[in-house]
Design a protein around this motif. Structure first.
Motif, PDB file in Angstrom:
ATOM      1  N   SER A 129       0.832  -1.203   0.000  1.00  0.00           N
ATOM      2  CA  SER A 129       0.000   0.000   0.000  1.00  0.00           C
ATOM      3  C   SER A 129       0.868   1.256   0.000  1.00  0.00           C
ATOM      4  N   HIS A 130       0.254   2.357  -0.433  1.00  0.00           N
ATOM      5  CA  HIS A 130       0.956   3.643  -0.456  1.00  0.00           C
ATOM      6  C   HIS A 130       1.388   4.044   0.954  1.00  0.00           C
ATOM      7  N   LYS A 131       0.521   3.839   1.935  1.00  0.00           N
ATOM      8  CA  LYS A 131       0.847   4.214   3.317  1.00  0.00           C
ATOM      9  C   LYS A 131       2.009   3.399   3.864  1.00  0.00           C
ATOM     10  N   ALA A 186      -4.530   3.717  -8.925  1.00  0.00           N
ATOM     11  CA  ALA A 186      -5.572   4.636  -8.446  1.00  0.00           C
ATOM     12  C   ALA A 186      -5.467   4.869  -6.940  1.00  0.00           C
ATOM     13  N   THR A 187      -4.960   3.873  -6.204  1.00  0.00           N
ATOM     14  CA  THR A 187      -4.829   4.016  -4.750  1.00  0.00           C
ATOM     15  C   THR A 187      -3.366   4.057  -4.308  1.00  0.00           C
ATOM     16  N   GLY A 188      -2.452   4.081  -5.273  1.00  0.00           N
ATOM     17  CA  GLY A 188      -1.035   4.142  -4.943  1.00  0.00           C
ATOM     18  C   GLY A 188      -0.442   2.811  -4.541  1.00  0.00           C
ATOM     19  N   THR A 189      -1.139   1.719  -4.832  1.00  0.00           N
ATOM     20  CA  THR A 189      -0.649   0.386  -4.479  1.00  0.00           C
ATOM     21  C   THR A 189       0.347  -0.113  -5.522  1.00  0.00           C
ATOM     22  N   VAL A 190       1.429  -0.723  -5.056  1.00  0.00           N
ATOM     23  CA  VAL A 190       2.435  -1.314  -5.943  1.00  0.00           C
ATOM     24  C   VAL A 190       2.414  -2.825  -5.751  1.00  0.00           C
TER      25      VAL A 190
END
Length: 218
Positions: free
Chosen positions: A13-15, A187-191
Motif C-alpha cells: 500500500s501507499h501508506k 488509483a490508490t497508490g498500491t504497488v
C-alpha cells in the motif's frame, strides 16, 4: 523434466511505503522467494504430478513401501529399520541418506522406546533442528502430510520418508522473474510485486526412497 511455473505476488500500500523505514521492495522480494521455496518443498515431497504440479517423492511410482497396518499403526523402531531395508535391498543405500517426517511423528518417536524399558528412544536429538534415527540424519517438515487415510483411520495418518536425497532432482530454468507493477493499483497508490519461477522436480532413481504413509501419532 519440463518447466512448470510457480508464482506469488503481494501488494504494497501507499501508506506502507511512505511510513516504512526499511527497503520494502527488497523485504517483499525476500518474502516472495521464501513463499516459492515453500511451494517447491511441498511439490518435492508430495507433488501430484498432474495439474501443473511436479511429481513428489511420495507420488513416485516404484519407491519402497512400509505398511503399519490395515488401519495404520503407531510408528516403531522396526518401521524405521524396514524403511532402510527397502532401500538397501535395491542396492541403493548410498549418498545423502536420511529420514524426513512431520512434527506429529517427531513428537511420537521422541517418546517411543527402541525396545521396552531401555530408555533409548527412536528419535534422538541432534543439532540445528535435526535429529538422528537409526543412525541416520532425520529432519522435520510440516509439508510432510499428516492427513492421510488408511482403512478406518481417516485423515489422521502421517508419512515418514527415508532415502538418498541426492537423487531428488530440482531443476530451474533461469532465475526468479520479478516484476514491480505500479500500474494495476495506481488509483490508490498500491504497488504489486510479482515473482515467477520455472522449475521441475523428479526422483532420479525410485529405488533410492521408501515411505510409510499410515503412521498414527494420537
Amino acid at each position: 523434466m519440463t518447466p512448470k511455473q510457480v508464482g506469488a505476488y503481494t501488494d504494497m500500500s501507499h501508506k506502507l511505503m511512505i511510513q516504512s523505514s526499511i527497503d520494502m521492495e527488497q523485504f517483499v522480494r525476500q518474502d516472495l522467494a521464501l513463499t516459492l521455496a515453500i511451494a517447491m518443498d511441498l511439490a518435492a515431497i508430495n507433488g501430484s504430478g498432474s495439474s501443473g504440479q511436479p511429481t513428489g517423492v511420495m507420488q513416485t511410482s516404484g519407491i519402497g513401501s512400509v505398511a503399519g497396518g490395515t488401519n495404520g499403526l503407531a510408528p516403531t523402531y522396526t518401521h524405521m529399520v524396514n524403511l532402510e531395508k527397502e532401500v538397501s535391498k535395491d542396492n541403493a543405500l548410498l549418498g545423502s541418506l536420511g529420514y524426513l517426517t512431520n512434527s506429529d511423528v517427531v513428537a511420537k518417536l521422541k517418546v517411543t522406546e527402541k525396545a521396552s524399558s531401555t530408555a533409548q528412544f527412536v528419535w534422538e536429538n541432534g543439532s540445528n533442528g535435526m535429529g538422528s534415527v537409526n543412525g541416520y540424519r532425520a529432519a522435520v517438515s510440516n509439508q510432510v502430510p499428516s492427513n492421510l487415510t488408511k482403512g478406518s483411520s481417516s485423515g489422521v495418518c502421517s508419512a515418514i520418508i527415508f532415502g538418498n536425497w541426492r537423487d531428488l532432482i530440482i531443476a530451474n530454468w533461469g532465475t526468479a522473474d520479478v516484476l514491480v507493477d505500479p500500474y494495476t493499483g495506481s488509483a490508490t497508490g498500491t504497488v504489486r510485486v510479482r515473482m515467477l519461477m520455472d522449475t521441475d522436480i523428479n526422483v532420479r532413481h525410485a529405488e533410492s526412497f521408501s515411505s510409510m504413509q499410515d503412521a498414527l501419532t494420537a
